[in-house]
Design an enzyme around this catalytic site. Structure first.
Site, PDB file in Angstrom:
ATOM      1  N   ARG A 114     -15.198  15.722  14.113  1.00 25.66           N
ATOM      2  CA  ARG A 114     -15.364  15.328  12.700  1.00 25.66           C
ATOM      3  C   ARG A 114     -14.529  16.223  11.786  1.00 25.66           C
ATOM      4  O   ARG A 114     -14.129  15.842  10.695  1.00 25.66           O
ATOM      5  CB  ARG A 114     -16.846  15.337  12.287  1.00 25.66           C
ATOM      6  N   TYR A 122      -7.911  -4.119  -5.144  1.00 19.87           N
ATOM      7  CA  TYR A 122      -8.561  -4.770  -4.002  1.00 19.87           C
ATOM      8  C   TYR A 122     -10.061  -4.924  -4.325  1.00 19.87           C
ATOM      9  O   TYR A 122     -10.659  -4.029  -4.922  1.00 19.87           O
ATOM     10  CB  TYR A 122      -8.340  -3.915  -2.748  1.00 19.87           C
ATOM     11  N   ASP A 160      -2.913   4.043  -4.482  1.00 20.68           N
ATOM     12  CA  ASP A 160      -3.127   3.321  -3.231  1.00 20.68           C
ATOM     13  C   ASP A 160      -1.791   2.667  -2.866  1.00 20.68           C
ATOM     14  O   ASP A 160      -1.329   1.754  -3.550  1.00 20.68           O
ATOM     15  CB  ASP A 160      -4.236   2.274  -3.438  1.00 20.68           C
ATOM     16  N   LYS A 183      -3.363  -1.914   7.623  1.00 22.52           N
ATOM     17  CA  LYS A 183      -2.351  -2.905   7.268  1.00 22.52           C
ATOM     18  C   LYS A 183      -0.979  -2.536   7.853  1.00 22.52           C
ATOM     19  O   LYS A 183      -0.847  -2.476   9.059  1.00 22.52           O
ATOM     20  CB  LYS A 183      -2.329  -3.043   5.745  1.00 22.52           C
TER      21      LYS A 183
HETATM   22  N1  LCS Z   1      -6.741  -0.721  -0.505  1.00 22.41           N
HETATM   23  C1  LCS Z   1      -6.126  -1.911  -0.504  1.00 22.41           C
HETATM   24  C2  LCS Z   1      -4.972  -2.136  -1.428  1.00 22.41           C
HETATM   25  C3  LCS Z   1      -6.579  -2.919   0.340  1.00 22.41           C
HETATM   26  O1  LCS Z   1      -5.942  -4.086   0.318  1.00 22.41           O
HETATM   27  C4  LCS Z   1      -7.687  -2.663   1.188  1.00 22.41           C
HETATM   28  C5  LCS Z   1      -8.215  -3.716   2.102  1.00 22.41           C
HETATM   29  C6  LCS Z   1      -8.308  -1.418   1.136  1.00 22.41           C
HETATM   30  C7  LCS Z   1      -7.793  -0.456   0.290  1.00 22.41           C
HETATM   31  C8  LCS Z   1      -9.486  -1.083   2.007  1.00 22.41           C
HETATM   32  O2  LCS Z   1      -9.029  -0.837   3.301  1.00 22.41           O
HETATM   33  P1  LCS Z   1      -9.919  -1.041   4.638  1.00 22.41           P
HETATM   34  O3  LCS Z   1     -11.172  -0.260   4.415  1.00 22.41           O
HETATM   35  O4  LCS Z   1     -10.158  -2.492   4.790  1.00 22.41           O
HETATM   36  O5  LCS Z   1      -9.047  -0.454   5.697  1.00 22.41           O
HETATM   37  N2  LCS Z   1      -7.724  -4.993   1.842  1.00 22.41           N
HETATM   38  C9  LCS Z   1      -8.062  -6.103   2.425  1.00 22.41           C
HETATM   39  C10 LCS Z   1      -7.556  -7.364   2.031  1.00 22.41           C
HETATM   40  O6  LCS Z   1      -6.812  -7.572   1.066  1.00 22.41           O
HETATM   41  N3  LCS Z   1      -8.035  -8.281   2.831  1.00 22.41           N
HETATM   42  O7  LCS Z   1      -8.906  -7.750   3.766  1.00 22.41           O
HETATM   43  C11 LCS Z   1      -8.988  -6.315   3.552  1.00 22.41           C
END
Ligand code: LCS
Length: 398
Positions: free
Chosen positions: A59, A112, A186, A211
């Site tokens: 951790r 998001y 971000d 992503k």
């Molecule tokens: N920031 C952005 C710009 C995102 O698009 C997402 C997830 C996150 C943070 C959060 O990331 P995660 O915890 O899912 O790794 N975006 C998503 C989307 O547009 N469709 O499904 C997930």
């Protein structure tokens, strides 16, 4: 390799963070262990007191993670980075590290869906004031920042409207208004291959590495990148004690593998996206294309200034509105109906009812999300095949 920071991006994405393995393994092994055994009580105590380098408990750190964290720090041009269990884990761990009672947050009004929910509902619920602003309006941004502002938070390009925010201008203004404000960007939609916010004045970069960083659609993970002191603080409190959202060693291995091809993947994604955007731009069923690479898109000039290429995310407004979305999208045969982005497959989704489903009607309006908006994560198939599929689906609306 000591001078890795002076090498090109492709060299960095392959070699940064590489460690000498005791058995000579070229690829960093997966250290699938929860804890690390000490030679003596004295050694364990010294490691806990940070008086001796070495691992204690996964951790708090793990060799497989360290390699990929060092790589991400180099790719983003930051001093240090930490891997997290998800993008939301990165965002929460970073903000929890910074916030003290009474602090305020200034956040972009296009984010998001879950990030927006975190700032619009969860943070106020536990007592933090959040001001939402359109970050393309620098006067409004200036008016929202005060002496209590601890975090200035935005994405660019924004999810899902691809609004482009001038990173350099926002960082300069924020620091002028409050030199202690932490500007957090971000960088998920761009990836460090296309855009490096820390080099434009940002203090912290967060990622959903689920992503483009991973690029293969088989992991949920994130990163926080910033100064050594900040990442130490994240390790010491936000991540270690508050969220516990650490990246697991197997995931770190997968991300390290994915990162080795980031530039190649992004070049292909972007080349495909440009062709798809041009096709959609001229299709009679499409009212508007939101893509930073099109000259008539609002964010074109800023994107050109701060991004290597305009990315591979785009959205369209269908002339037929919400009804047309259901009709056309269900006809897709190659492109998949799915949230997420940055995968090999072209993914198509309806933000108003999927990624941004928790937005109220007013939130949707403020973020510029229409009922007929369709978001496309352009994949790495042959562009002609993606276009053929979109064409047969959209032609059905004519
Ligand atoms: N920031 C952005 C710009 C995102 O698009 C997402 C997830 C996150 C943070 C959060 O990331 P995660 O915890 O899912 O790794 N975006 C998503 C989307 O547009 N469709 O499904 C997930």
């Amino acid at each position: 390799m000591e001078d890795i920071r002076n090498k090109g991006f492709a060299t960095q994405q392959i070699h940064a963070g590489a460690k000498k393995d005791p058995y000579g393994a070229l690829t960093m092994p997966i250290y699938m262990t929860s804890t690390f055994a000490f030679d003596s009580v004295q050694q364990g105590s010294a490691r806990f007191a940070l008086k001796e380098e070495g691992y204690v408990y996964t951790r708090a750190g793990n060799p497989t993670l360290s390699q990929v964290e060092e790589k991400m720090a180099v790719l983003e041009g930051g001093e240090a980075a930490v891997g997290t269990a998800s993008g939301m884990g990165a965002i929460s761990s970073a903000i929890w590290t910074l916030l003290e009672a009474g602090d305020e947050i200034v956040a972009s009004n296009t984010l998001y869906g879950c990030t927006f929910a975190l700032f619009s509902s969860d943070m106020p619920r536990i007592g933090f004031k959040v001001h939402f602003v359109d970050f393309t309006d620098l006067d409004a941004l200036s008016a929202a920042i005060n002496e209590k502002t601890k975090i200035v938070y935005f994405e660019t390009p924004c999810n899902p409207t691809l609004k482009v925010i001038d990173i350099e201008a926002v960082c300069k203004l924020s620091h002028e208004k409050n030199k202690n404000a932490c500007v957090m960007v971000d960088n998920t939609f761009a990836s460090p291959y296309l855009q490096q916010p820390l080099k434009l004045g940002a203090d912290v970069v967060v990622h959903s590495a689920t992503k483009y960083i991973n690029g293969h659609g088989d992991e949920i993970c994130g990163f926080i990148v910033g100064s050594k002191d900040f990442i130490m603080a994240v390790h010491g409190s936000g991540l270690k004690e508050m969220t516990g959202a650490v990246m697991d060693p197997h995931c770190a291995f997968m991300i390290n593998r994915g990162l080795g091809t980031l530039d190649l993947r992004m070049e292909k994604h972007c080349a495909n996206a440009m062709e798809v955007a041009k096709f959609l731009h001229d299709h009679p069923a499409v009212e508007k294309v939101y893509y930073p690479g099109l000259e008539d898109f609002e964010g074109y000039e800023i994107a050109k200034k701060q991004m290597r290429l305009p990315g591979a995310m785009l959205s369209i407004d269908l002339r037929g509105g919400r009804d047309a979305v259901g009709e056309a999208i269900n006809k897709l045969k190659l492109c998949r109906i799915a949230v997420s982005l940055g995968d090999a497959e072209t993914l198509v989704e309806h933000p108003a009812t999927m990624t941004h489903a928790t937005h109220s009607a007013q939130d949707l309006k403020d973020s510029g999300i229409t009922e007929g908006l369709v978001r496309i994560s352009v994949g790495r198939e042959d562009a002609a095949d993606i276009i053929d599929d979109l064409k047969q689906a959209l032609d059905s609306l004519l």
